[in-house]
Scaffold this active site. Structure first.
Site, PDB file in Angstrom:
ATOM      1  N   LYS A 218      13.979  39.246 -61.638  1.00 26.83           N
ATOM      2  CA  LYS A 218      14.022  39.483 -60.473  1.00 26.83           C
ATOM      3  C   LYS A 218      14.221  37.674 -59.981  1.00 26.83           C
ATOM      4  CE  LYS A 218       9.124  40.294 -60.308  1.00 26.83           C
ATOM      5  NZ  LYS A 218       7.948  40.621 -59.503  1.00 26.83           N
TER       6      LYS A 218
ATOM      7  N   ARG B 210      -0.997  47.112 -52.935  1.00 26.19           N
ATOM      8  CA  ARG B 210       0.066  46.687 -52.355  1.00 26.19           C
ATOM      9  C   ARG B 210       0.929  48.052 -52.937  1.00 26.19           C
ATOM     10  NH1 ARG B 210       3.162  42.086 -55.615  1.00 26.19           N
ATOM     11  NH2 ARG B 210       3.355  43.276 -57.400  1.00 26.19           N
TER      12      ARG B 210
ATOM     13  N   MET C 148      15.895  15.211 -47.537  1.00 26.89           N
ATOM     14  CA  MET C 148      16.546  16.758 -47.476  1.00 26.89           C
ATOM     15  C   MET C 148      17.754  16.387 -48.639  1.00 26.89           C
ATOM     16  SD  MET C 148      20.178  17.949 -45.395  1.00 26.89           S
ATOM     17  CE  MET C 148      18.698  19.153 -44.015  1.00 26.89           C
TER      18      MET C 148
ATOM     19  N   TYR D  64      10.867   8.677 -44.239  1.00 29.20           N
ATOM     20  CA  TYR D  64       9.748   9.096 -42.002  1.00 29.20           C
ATOM     21  C   TYR D  64       9.018   9.680 -42.058  1.00 29.20           C
ATOM     22  CZ  TYR D  64      15.260  11.014 -42.389  1.00 29.20           C
ATOM     23  OH  TYR D  64      16.298  11.383 -41.778  1.00 29.20           O
TER      24      TYR D  64
END
Length: 357
Positions: A34, A130, A303, A255
């Site tokens: 998954k 759950r 980024m 930054y």
């Protein structure tokens, strides 16, 4: 082409699967693929595992559809089950196993008018709270499942909340609940064991085990490393050193100017950032590996780039930089990011080049 690369080692995957089989030699294996195989690539992982496991596990129908359309033929279990008549028909047409965890799914199965039959994984909420039928709901749900035509076989399943914490009594409590219920359900096959339980709770293995994170070479335990468990990293995340800068003592980096050099510093600029899935919030001081030497991250992750202090190591423009892999554990890097290896592996973005070994 971007310098960041994700190298997937199929030999390591099969090594880890062999460890699963050594720990649980009498159990069938439902291998978790998954979430894009925990970020490793669902198709290549499924293709590698298919000849060696009894079934593959996905979270929802679309993940199963994608594997079937790509040619995967072995049984696929849908762990959240299905939620509409259309999904049920499609899942059964594809030959999927289904987890059933609530009354609405019983209604779907009862209303099905097709000819297919499948294995139903009857999920009990033994303490995770759950998904799953509560123990007091289990007997009537089980009795109803026995009357439904599309049910070929029933497998009792549940999920452990704290199998990775050997000091907790929670797993023993859940096992007691499940063992008591099993006695009332006419000796159904059982599937309880995730990676942590495969490694630490042999009394939970039963007929099916469900390895996830250990297949990918990561430890499910905070107190044991992958090396301790003889697991091998399947994912190797690397990039390049694309620039070298020299700054004076007192200068800041990145930054927000959050890091200030306390000496004349040689900086390495590395071609990876949060746009590639490297965590922006990771701590200053997190190591990367260059020529077998550790270099600490300084300043904020951008980024597309991050910076490291290479003052004390030998490093040159173009050198390979290892972010995590077989020589720098993803589990260790996860501690610097205040998370777990699962999240780091899953968040690698598509712009990172994939290489399959």
């Amino acid at each position: 082409m971007r310098d960041a690369q994700l190298i997937i080692n199929r030999a390591a995957l099969l090594h880890n699967l062999q460890l699963v089989k050594q720990y649980a030699p009498h159990s069938k294996v439902l291998a978790m693929v998954k979430a894009n195989a925990y970020g490793h690539g669902a198709l290549i992982i499924a293709q590698t595992l298919e000849p060696h496991v009894d079934a593959l596990g996905v979270a929802f129908l679309a993940e199963a559809v994608a594997l079937r359309e790509a040619g995967i033929r072995c049984p696929i279990a849908i762990l959240e089950g299905v939620f509409t008549p259309e999904e049920l028909t499609q899942a059964l047409d594809l030959g999927c196993y289904l987890v059933v965890h609530q009354a609405q799914q019983l209604d779907l199965l009862a209303d099905y008018q097709g000819q297919h039959k499948t294995s139903i994984w009857f999920k009990i909420d033994s303490g995770m709270h759950r998904l799953g039928f509560l123990p007091q709901e289990a007997i009537p749900a089980y009795q109803r499942l026995q009357t439904i035509d599309c049910v070929r076989e029933l497998i009792l399943t549940s999920h452990f909340a704290c199998a990775d914490d050997l000091s907790s009594d929670k797993t023993r409590e859940q096992l007691a609940v499940l063992d008591a219920l099993h006695l009332q359900l006419h000796a159904l096959a059982r599937s309880f064991a995730n990676s942590a339980a495969i490694l630490a709770w042999p009394q939970s293995h039963h007929q099916w085990v469900r390895p996830g994170i250990m297949l990918y070479g990561s430890s499910p335990f905070a107190t044991q490393t992958a090396n301790d468990l003889q697991l091998q990293a399947v994912m190797h995340f690397q990039t390049k050193l694309i620039a070298i800068k020299h700054i004076a003592a007192g200068e800041t980096v990145g930054y927000g100017s959050t890091w200030r050099a306390d000496r004349a510093t040689r900086l390495g600029v590395i071609a990876v950032g949060y746009g590639d899935g490297y965590p922006r919030h990771i701590q200053t001081g997190t190591p990367v590996l260059i020529n077998g030497q550790r270099a600490p991250i300084v300043g904020r992750v951008s980024m597309d780039m991050l910076t490291v202090d290479i003052t004390d190591i030998e490093a040159e423009y173009g050198d390979t930089v290892i972010l995590w892999g077989d020589t720098l554990s993803i589990d260790e890097i996860a501690t610097y990011a205040h998370t777990i290896s699962y999240e780091l592996a899953c968040q690698i973005t598509t712009r990172v080049e994939r290489i399959i070994l």
